[in-house]
Design a protein around this motif. Structure first.
Motif, PDB file in Angstrom:
ATOM      1  N   ASP A 132     -48.251 -89.766 -51.090  1.00  0.00           N
ATOM      2  CA  ASP A 132     -47.208 -90.746 -50.760  1.00  0.00           C
ATOM      3  C   ASP A 132     -45.816 -90.133 -50.905  1.00  0.00           C
ATOM      4  O   ASP A 132     -44.941 -90.346 -50.054  1.00  0.00           O
ATOM      5  CB  ASP A 132     -47.329 -91.983 -51.654  1.00  0.00           C
ATOM      6  N   ILE A 133     -45.611 -89.364 -51.961  1.00  0.00           N
ATOM      7  CA  ILE A 133     -44.313 -88.708 -52.193  1.00  0.00           C
ATOM      8  C   ILE A 133     -44.040 -87.699 -51.084  1.00  0.00           C
ATOM      9  O   ILE A 133     -42.930 -87.629 -50.547  1.00  0.00           O
ATOM     10  CB  ILE A 133     -44.289 -88.038 -53.582  1.00  0.00           C
ATOM     11  N   VAL A 185     -45.278 -87.596 -48.005  1.00  0.00           N
ATOM     12  CA  VAL A 185     -45.067 -88.253 -46.707  1.00  0.00           C
ATOM     13  C   VAL A 185     -43.634 -88.760 -46.589  1.00  0.00           C
ATOM     14  O   VAL A 185     -43.023 -88.684 -45.519  1.00  0.00           O
ATOM     15  CB  VAL A 185     -46.091 -89.394 -46.497  1.00  0.00           C
ATOM     16  N   GLU A 186     -43.071 -89.237 -47.670  1.00  0.00           N
ATOM     17  CA  GLU A 186     -41.690 -89.722 -47.655  1.00  0.00           C
ATOM     18  C   GLU A 186     -40.687 -88.608 -47.351  1.00  0.00           C
ATOM     19  O   GLU A 186     -39.555 -88.889 -46.982  1.00  0.00           O
ATOM     20  CB  GLU A 186     -41.341 -90.373 -49.000  1.00  0.00           C
ATOM     21  N   GLN A 187     -41.101 -87.369 -47.491  1.00  0.00           N
ATOM     22  CA  GLN A 187     -40.197 -86.239 -47.319  1.00  0.00           C
ATOM     23  C   GLN A 187     -40.272 -85.600 -45.928  1.00  0.00           C
ATOM     24  O   GLN A 187     -39.574 -84.625 -45.663  1.00  0.00           O
ATOM     25  CB  GLN A 187     -40.469 -85.180 -48.395  1.00  0.00           C
ATOM     26  N   VAL A 232     -39.775 -89.386 -40.009  1.00  0.00           N
ATOM     27  CA  VAL A 232     -40.503 -90.612 -39.708  1.00  0.00           C
ATOM     28  C   VAL A 232     -41.416 -90.436 -38.492  1.00  0.00           C
ATOM     29  O   VAL A 232     -42.550 -90.916 -38.484  1.00  0.00           O
ATOM     30  CB  VAL A 232     -39.523 -91.793 -39.492  1.00  0.00           C
ATOM     31  N   ARG A 274     -44.908 -89.160 -39.301  1.00  0.00           N
ATOM     32  CA  ARG A 274     -45.741 -89.912 -40.254  1.00  0.00           C
ATOM     33  C   ARG A 274     -46.888 -90.629 -39.544  1.00  0.00           C
ATOM     34  O   ARG A 274     -47.046 -91.841 -39.624  1.00  0.00           O
ATOM     35  CB  ARG A 274     -44.888 -90.902 -41.039  1.00  0.00           C
ATOM     36  N   LYS A 322     -50.785 -87.340 -41.808  1.00  0.00           N
ATOM     37  CA  LYS A 322     -51.121 -87.710 -43.187  1.00  0.00           C
ATOM     38  C   LYS A 322     -52.471 -87.125 -43.587  1.00  0.00           C
ATOM     39  O   LYS A 322     -52.638 -86.652 -44.715  1.00  0.00           O
ATOM     40  CB  LYS A 322     -51.118 -89.232 -43.348  1.00  0.00           C
TER      41      LYS A 322
END
Length: 72
Positions: A22-23, A25-27, A30, A33, A38
């Motif tokens: 999750d961390i 993917v936030e980086q 967009v 994603r 993922k």
């Protein structure tokens, strides 16, 4: 034929690896994603964890590197 034993991760460690994903993917951007990206990032995390990488920061960095360009 030789088979290698799959690593056994307990539920708490799997939850930690999910947080790492999750961390990471936030980086990434967009637009990258996607489920495929993922999955690629998750595979990178699990593979490196199975090889003995335990530092969450290292796992995040490796996953971001795998996902930064998206998946083919």
């Amino acid at each position: 034929m030789t088979t290698s034993a799959s690593p056994k991760f307990d539920a708490d460690y799997v939850a930690t690896l999910r947080e790492v994903l999750d961390i990471a993917v936030e980086q990434i951007a967009v637009e990258h994603r996607t489920p495929a990206t993922k999955a690629k990032m998750a595979e990178t995390i699990v593979r490196n964890a199975a090889e003995g990488v335990t530092d969450a920061g290292d796992l995040v960095s490796q996953a971001v590197a795998a996902g930064v360009g998206g998946a083919p």
